[in-house]
Write a protein that holds these residues in place. Structure first.
Motif, short mmCIF file in Angstrom:
data_model
loop_
_atom_site.label_atom_id
_atom_site.label_comp_id
_atom_site.label_asym_id
_atom_site.label_seq_id
_atom_site.Cartn_x
_atom_site.Cartn_y
_atom_site.Cartn_z
N ARG A 198 -1.14 -5.12 -12.03
CA ARG A 198 -1.56 -5.71 -10.75
C ARG A 198 -2.30 -4.74 -9.82
NH1 ARG A 198 3.14 -9.94 -8.86
NH2 ARG A 198 3.48 -10.90 -10.91
N ALA A 199 -2.20 -3.44 -10.07
CA ALA A 199 -2.86 -2.49 -9.17
C ALA A 199 -3.50 -1.35 -9.97
CB ALA A 199 -1.84 -1.92 -8.18
N LEU A 233 -3.34 2.38 -5.79
CA LEU A 233 -2.06 3.10 -5.69
C LEU A 233 -2.24 4.43 -4.95
CD1 LEU A 233 -0.62 2.46 -9.26
CD2 LEU A 233 0.02 1.34 -7.13
N SER A 234 -3.37 5.08 -5.18
CA SER A 234 -3.64 6.35 -4.52
C SER A 234 -3.77 6.17 -3.01
CB SER A 234 -4.92 6.98 -5.07
OG SER A 234 -4.78 7.30 -6.43
N GLN A 275 9.18 4.43 2.89
CA GLN A 275 9.73 3.12 3.26
C GLN A 275 8.63 2.07 3.36
OE1 GLN A 275 12.80 2.11 3.47
NE2 GLN A 275 13.74 4.12 3.14
N ASN A 276 7.51 2.42 3.96
CA ASN A 276 6.40 1.47 4.07
C ASN A 276 5.83 1.13 2.70
OD1 ASN A 276 6.59 1.43 6.86
ND2 ASN A 276 5.03 3.00 7.18
N GLY A 277 5.69 2.15 1.86
CA GLY A 277 5.18 1.94 0.51
C GLY A 277 6.11 1.07 -0.32
N LEU A 278 7.40 1.28 -0.14
CA LEU A 278 8.39 0.50 -0.88
C LEU A 278 8.31 -0.98 -0.52
CD1 LEU A 278 10.79 0.84 -2.89
CD2 LEU A 278 12.29 0.96 -0.89
N MET A 325 3.99 -6.87 -3.01
CA MET A 325 2.90 -6.97 -3.98
C MET A 325 3.36 -7.55 -5.32
SD MET A 325 0.66 -3.89 -5.64
CE MET A 325 0.12 -3.25 -4.06
N LEU A 326 4.56 -7.16 -5.71
CA LEU A 326 5.08 -7.58 -7.01
C LEU A 326 5.94 -8.83 -6.91
CD1 LEU A 326 6.07 -4.07 -8.45
CD2 LEU A 326 3.99 -5.39 -8.88
N GLY A 327 6.06 -9.39 -5.69
CA GLY A 327 6.85 -10.61 -5.53
C GLY A 327 8.34 -10.40 -5.73
#
Length: 269
Positions: free
Chosen positions: A34-35, A40-41, A83-86, A92-94
């Motif tokens: 999906r990414a 991701l970077s 935390q924001n990325g998580l 994103m992955l539902g």
């Protein structure tokens, strides 16, 4: 290679459940589909950071506890970025597991406990956050199913409403030990709410009784002596008044109880 990174990081986070490892590998594969690397970077989700997040998301789905403080350190980014990325990755992955108390109550057929459960969860969240510093207050997401399910169970248990503890734990994706710990804290919130509602009702009952007592105990005008007939008539009138008072009191009590529950509901607004 990435799977080997997962396997190497798992012990450092306290992950030992094979089911968690399997889910982490699945999440890693979903992410690769999906990414792309550039996406991701831009989100700082590269290297060990991506693997750590996959392990934490997997642990959340299987109900396994992990070392969350160590997760940010192993990720190679600061706590806020982690935390924001998580949360972004989870969305994103539902994999978001947010669910409301009302949704659970409807699902399990215990809608009478909705207001109490919602009020208890809000009280629990306020008290929990009050104990933490500003930066740490964002670490816990109280919209997750484990908190909603625990709040509903605590409310149902207190009001003696039948509901399946096992199914609520399963829906919340949480271990029995953690579920029991959260429920134990929520029990205190539920008890406090009901006690406050009871005290409010009791105070209003006393006011009602005193107001009617003032009416029934008035002295005869000018201090005149009441004869037997007047006494009998007075007792008859008093008996009628007493019956009316009891009837009015029951109606009044129902209204006060309704207001008490309404106050609990208003805590949710």
């Amino acid at each position: 290679m990435e799977v080997q990174v997962l396997q190497a990081l798992a012990p450092k986070l306290g992950v030992s459940n094979p089911a968690t490892m399997k889910r982490a590998e699945e999440i890693l594969r979903m992410l690769s589909v999906r990414a792309n690397f550039n996406t991701l970077s831009a989100m700082n989700l590269t290297g060990s950071c991506k693997s750590v997040m996959c392990l934490e998301l997997a642990a959340g789905l299987t109900g396994e506890s992990i070392n969350k403080n160590g997760a940010a350190k192993l990720s190679g980014v600061n706590k806020k970025i982690y935390q924001n990325g998580l949360k972004t990755l989870e969305s994103m992955l539902g994999l978001t597991q947010s669910v409301t108390v009302k949704e659970l109550a409807v699902q399990f057929g215990c809608t009478t406990a909705i207001s109490l459960a919602q009020a208890a969860l809000q009280k629990y969240e306020r008290e929990y956050r009050a104990k933490l510093s500003g930066a740490r207050q964002e670490d816990v997401d109280f919209s997750k199913a484990k908190f909603s399910s625990a709040a509903l169970y605590a409310a149902c248990r207190k009001t003696k409403t039948k509901v399946s503890k096992e199914k609520l734990m399963e829906t919340g994706g949480i271990k029995r030990s953690e579920f029991d710990r959260i429920v134990s804290d929520l029990d205190i919130c539920v008890t406090d709410l009901l006690e406050n509602a009871k005290k409010s009702t009791s105070t209003k009952e006393q006011t009602f009784s005193m107001e009617h007592m003032d009416v029934s105990l008035q002295e005869p005008e000018n201090g005149e002596v009441v004869n037997r007939r007047k006494t009998r008539d007075h007792l008859t009138e008093f008996s009628k008044l007493e019956k009316e008072m009891k009837r009015d009191y029951e109606l009044w009590k129902e209204r006060i109880l309704a207001e008490a529950y309404k106050e609990i509901e208003e805590l949710n607004s």
